[in-house]
Design an enzyme around this catalytic site. Structure first.
Site, PDB file in Angstrom:
ATOM      1  CG  ASP A 165      46.214  57.813  50.644  1.00  0.00           C
ATOM      2  OD1 ASP A 165      46.569  57.529  49.598  1.00  0.00           O
ATOM      3  OD2 ASP A 165      44.960  57.933  51.140  1.00  0.00           O
ATOM      4  N   GLY A 166      47.538  60.047  48.675  1.00  0.00           N
ATOM      5  CA  GLY A 166      46.914  61.278  47.845  1.00  0.00           C
ATOM      6  C   GLY A 166      47.724  61.352  46.473  1.00  0.00           C
ATOM      7  CG  ASN A 182      50.148  49.943  48.980  1.00  0.00           C
ATOM      8  OD1 ASN A 182      51.021  50.750  49.736  1.00  0.00           O
ATOM      9  ND2 ASN A 182      49.168  50.179  48.745  1.00  0.00           N
ATOM     10  CB  SER A 188      50.234  48.957  52.881  1.00  0.00           C
ATOM     11  OG  SER A 188      49.706  48.723  51.761  1.00  0.00           O
TER      12      SER A 188
HETATM   13  C1  IPE Z   1      50.185  57.026  48.194  1.00  0.00           C
HETATM   14  O1  IPE Z   1      49.446  57.665  47.107  1.00  0.00           O
HETATM   15  C2  IPE Z   1      51.307  56.279  47.639  1.00  0.00           C
HETATM   16  C3  IPE Z   1      51.358  55.066  47.886  1.00  0.00           C
HETATM   17  C4  IPE Z   1      50.375  54.114  48.782  1.00  0.00           C
HETATM   18  C5  IPE Z   1      52.500  54.205  47.591  1.00  0.00           C
HETATM   19  P1  IPE Z   1      48.370  56.832  46.497  1.00  0.00           P
HETATM   20  O2  IPE Z   1      48.643  56.176  45.227  1.00  0.00           O
HETATM   21  O3  IPE Z   1      47.462  55.905  47.599  1.00  0.00           O
HETATM   22  O4  IPE Z   1      47.462  57.996  45.955  1.00  0.00           O
HETATM   23  P2  IPE Z   1      45.580  57.853  45.964  1.00  0.00           P
HETATM   24  O5  IPE Z   1      45.026  57.445  47.222  1.00  0.00           O
HETATM   25  O6  IPE Z   1      45.473  56.931  44.761  1.00  0.00           O
HETATM   26  O7  IPE Z   1      45.215  59.328  45.530  1.00  0.00           O
HETATM   27 MG    MG Z   2      45.721  56.121  48.718  1.00  0.00          MG
END
Ligand code: IPE
Ligand code: MG
Length: 228
Positions: free
Chosen positions: A2-3, A50, A47
């Protein structure tokens, strides 16, 4: 993992830039696990929830999946890593699905480590599907309800060939599970770190594993029972 989005936004870039840089972290962590070795690594890449992201972002993630699979086949071969996938794989775009099956086929005899990608994965969907399958078996008199025990359920999950989770690491400061392997983490050690996924490197992983190694896993027993 994540992130990615926050990592990019912090620097004034589009979220897709974070996803692209996240793939570097994936390669480094996969290689670190192969070297240690960690025999099973499962990455929560996409997920079921997602799918609700903006269409363009979903497309970016699927495009990155295809290009990474093509690019990393060599990494997998060099380290004797078998690629596995869990989730509702048929819901992936055809191109990603075909590429995924192709790399899984090419690496199926590798034995050093199993790398599992959770793609279009949701634990509730997995458990629902499992209950449906088992119900059909009962309905068709193939089994009776008393045949259903924990190992029977285990054998119907996407993760039937994987051991239970020992250590679950979540990056980016969020402290939640987000529908990941809910059955399989019953006794997992949880580790949360503020590091954003694109910045995640070997040393971060080693720190998490050291922390894990210093924990006492009692599985419901007492400390005295474990150390007589
Ligand atoms: C993780 O990063 C990647 C996936 C979920 C595919 P994020 O896209 O969730 O990044 P943040 O949470 O917006 O920073
Ligand atoms: Mg995220």
């Amino acid at each position: 993992m994540d992130g990615n989005g926050r990592w990019a936004k912090k620097q004034g870039f589009f979220r897709s830039f974070g996803h692209e840089n996240g793939t570097e972290a994936v390669r480094e962590i996969v290689e670190a696990c192969a070297e240690l070795p960690v025999p099973y690594l499962t990455l929560y890449a996409f997920s079921t929830e997602n799918w609700n992201r903006p269409k363009t972002e979903v497309q970016t993630l699927m495009r990155l999946l295809v290009s990474s699979l093509k690019k990393e086949i060599k990494t997998l071969s060099d380290h004797n890593i078998k690629l596995n996938a869990i989730g509702n794989l048929e819901s992936l775009p055809k191109k990603a699905y075909v590429q995924l099956l192709d790399v899984m086929e090419q690496t199926k005899n590798h034995t050093h480590m199993t790398l599992t990608l959770a793609l279009s994965y949701g634990a509730r969907e997995e458990i629902t599907k499992t209950i449906q399958e088992i119900s059909h078996k009962v309905k068709n008199n193939l089994i009776s309800p008393s045949d259903i025990d924990e190992s029977f359920i285990n054998n119907h999950l996407y993760t039937r060939d994987l051991p239970d989770v020992d250590l679950l690491i979540r990056t980016s400061g969020e402290q939640r599970i987000s529908n990941f392997l809910l059955w399989q983490i019953a006794y997992a050690e949880l580790y949360f770190t503020d590091t954003l996924w694109p910045d995640y490197r070997k040393d971060h992983l080693f720190e998490a594993i050291l922390d894990y190694q210093n924990r006492e896993r009692r599985f419901g027993k007492t400390s005295e029972q474990l150390n007589p």
